[in-house]
Design a protein around this motif. Sequence first.
Motif: not given
Length: 885
Positions: A310-311, A315-316, A325, A561, A652-653
Amino acid sequence: MTGQVTPMMAQYLEIKAQNRDALLFYRMGDFYEMFFQDAVAAAEALDIALTKRGKHQGDDIPMCGVPAHSAEGYFLTLIRKGFRVAVCEQTEDPAEAKKRGSKSVVRREVVRLVTPGTLTEDTLLEARHHNYLAAYADIRGEAALAWTDISTGAFHVMPCPLVRLGPELARLTPREVLVADGTDDAALMIIEEAGASVTPLAPSSFDSGSAERRIEALFQVKSLESFGQFDRPDLAAMGAIIDYLEMTQKGKLPLLRAPTRTLAQRMMQIDAATRRNLELTSSMHGGRAGSLLATIDRTLTAGGARLLEHRLSSPSTQIAVVQERHEAVSASLENDRLSNALRDALRKVPDMDRALSRLGLDRGGPRDLAAIRNGLAEAEHIHDQLAASGLPEVFQRAARALDGHQTLRSLLDAALVAEPPLLARDGGFIAQGFHQDLDETRRLRDEGRGVIAGMQADYAEQSGISSLKIKHNNVLGYFIETTATHAQKMLSAPLSETFIHRQTTANAVRFTTVELSDLETRILNAGNRALEIEKTLFQSLRQAILDENEAVGAAAAALAEIDLITALADLARSEDWVRPQIDDSRAFEIDSGRHPVVERALQKAGEPFIANDCDLTAEGHKAALTLLTGPNMAGKSTYLRQNALIAILAQMGSFVPAKSAHIGLVSQVFSRVGASDDLARGRSTFMVEMVETAAILNQADERALVILDEIGRGTATYDGLSIAWATLEHLHEVNRCRALFATHYHEMTSLADRMEGVQNATVAVREWDGDVIFLHEVRPGAADRSYGVQVAKLAGLPGSVVSRAHEVLDALEKGEREGGDRQKALIDDLPLFAATPVATPQPVKQSALSERLMDIHPDMLTPKQALDLIYELKALDEDGGTEIV
């Protein structure tokens, strides 16, 4: 009689009429049977025998069947081939049916519709991949996309205009998409191109007013405001999903989490072509192997693996989220011992999300109870490790979610055996000492078996027949069996007064006694009673878990997580990745960047990866473009891709494969690397290339990162050059983005002198004896030539073809220097291709030095001889070595 319909067939036809669009799996005893056209289609799809049973309206009835205990595997095959399956079970005990009359048919009902988006069984799902069901709703030009994974409970919705539908479906890869009847053909085509199954529903399923009430009823709230603000299209899409689940699950709704509204602006936008070109979650050849996801996946739990996917897919673009993150991964790296201890505990964590979902749908078994028990036990252990660790807030939030489950865990720990069976009907999963009535019933059942063994010994002694056995089957129950040779003795007085004859077979004779019959009744009642108690206890334990489903789901999310953070830390530690600097600037400075997938492949081959820098820092609102030239096979495409992947990994961290990285926020990543024909839509390779390029030029904003490879190569040279030239100018003047532009059109390198934001770079090569050696180093400057003929030679083209290519190339280059007319004349003067054999190579001349070296056997030299040899070779070298043939 052939015109009559039997009661069973009448029942079948009635149920089938209600499920015309699905294959009806009709339960008959231990098999699911299919009839008529369902049987024909299923037999072909499953490669099983097609038989016939009876007649209907004078014609034979086609029939096929599959065992009920192995039906799941057949479900999966049919789903993959585009079928839907209606599972029809017996919902009445046959004994109850007989009370209505000897010819009464056992009541049957469809208990479930099996569709691509509604699978929950482990055997039908990929543990490390989400199985999304989506719905697309369009209300007067405003649209939304909702999606859920009923196997985990995730439930999301986002505004989604038609132009965004393709990229979002590429991100989610749903198995099934719900649409309203009459949906626009353009939307249907996008869904089909995404590889999802399209399921049309009545427009009433998408009614936003009814949908709002449906959602409120599901989550037992009077208003949805506590979940956020939802527009009418959002409600319509979510409501359609809930309506479809009610229909397919026959009222047994899954444990969906509260809906979350997602905004596209919070995620890096990556379209379908870019995801495919960069091989983010699947390779060009299909499948996970060879993708970036497979390369970086160090997760230990199924939930962690799904979160990683998902990440990586989303990506955020929220700097605070990305930095949080990174901070968590950095803390995990610094606390090496704690991180290893957490990973040791995570290895024991089962898939709690999917176990919880199956329990919610009443499809779970004792092992799902055990999965929750074992997961909560590890959650408690991990909580204790994190409680006093002083790690960042991400860990502390997770620790809080892992606490407070002691009561439920203790209940499950006391109730369940260590390794329970798969099915509740098998019994034996409740631990000794948990339930007094169960223990007493089991004692009677188990001691009854011992009594049977003692009774057999008594009867053997009484009859004088040592081979006498007491056995059991479902027809006779317990019986005494002896061979035909000894049977006559038992049929004669006085033994016949005790042993009552029941059955004679080919090889044995069977008897019973009054005492054995009485004992059988007590034993059978005890066994059934114990099983009934266990089933009741199973339901009470299931309900205890469902009462805490939100807390258990939060614990599962927290474990995922932690798994992801520690996995990314493990990756960074072992592969020497660094923490990137992410900020609101338009910087893009990569020091010694590497392509993670290519580097992994080279490591396996024992070869090093050549790292390269990249500077695409843009000032103000200006563009920053690097025009990359160099021969094929030199590594241009790898260089382009690796920088895009570094940006995606950073946001994405994750840490990134480089010595350092400073990346100003990237809002979009566009890639046009490689292309192929789209025969289904009548598009040539060049057309596909142009469509993808047009999408980039029309959508890329100032914060986009664009990588373009060989634009215009699919058409005539000057056409291609003009298209590439205009494309680069548009990126510079209109899009003003950061871009890497690889080309073989060396004429374009002059743009670096005319445009402030354009710089030239080339991939270094060396020539040696007519061959080209790739150095894979990206340096400032422009390539002087393409080395295409040398690359063709490396590919294995016949020597005559390579020689001819050199002749034509020399003529073309000479003509270009002397003018167009002169070039044409030179080409006309070239002799036609003659496929003459390649000349036999002349013997390679060797120097005396080389000849002497060939005669040396190092392993046989003493130290003194080796020293003398060095002086000898030095003398030969100084003399120049007379050449010999």
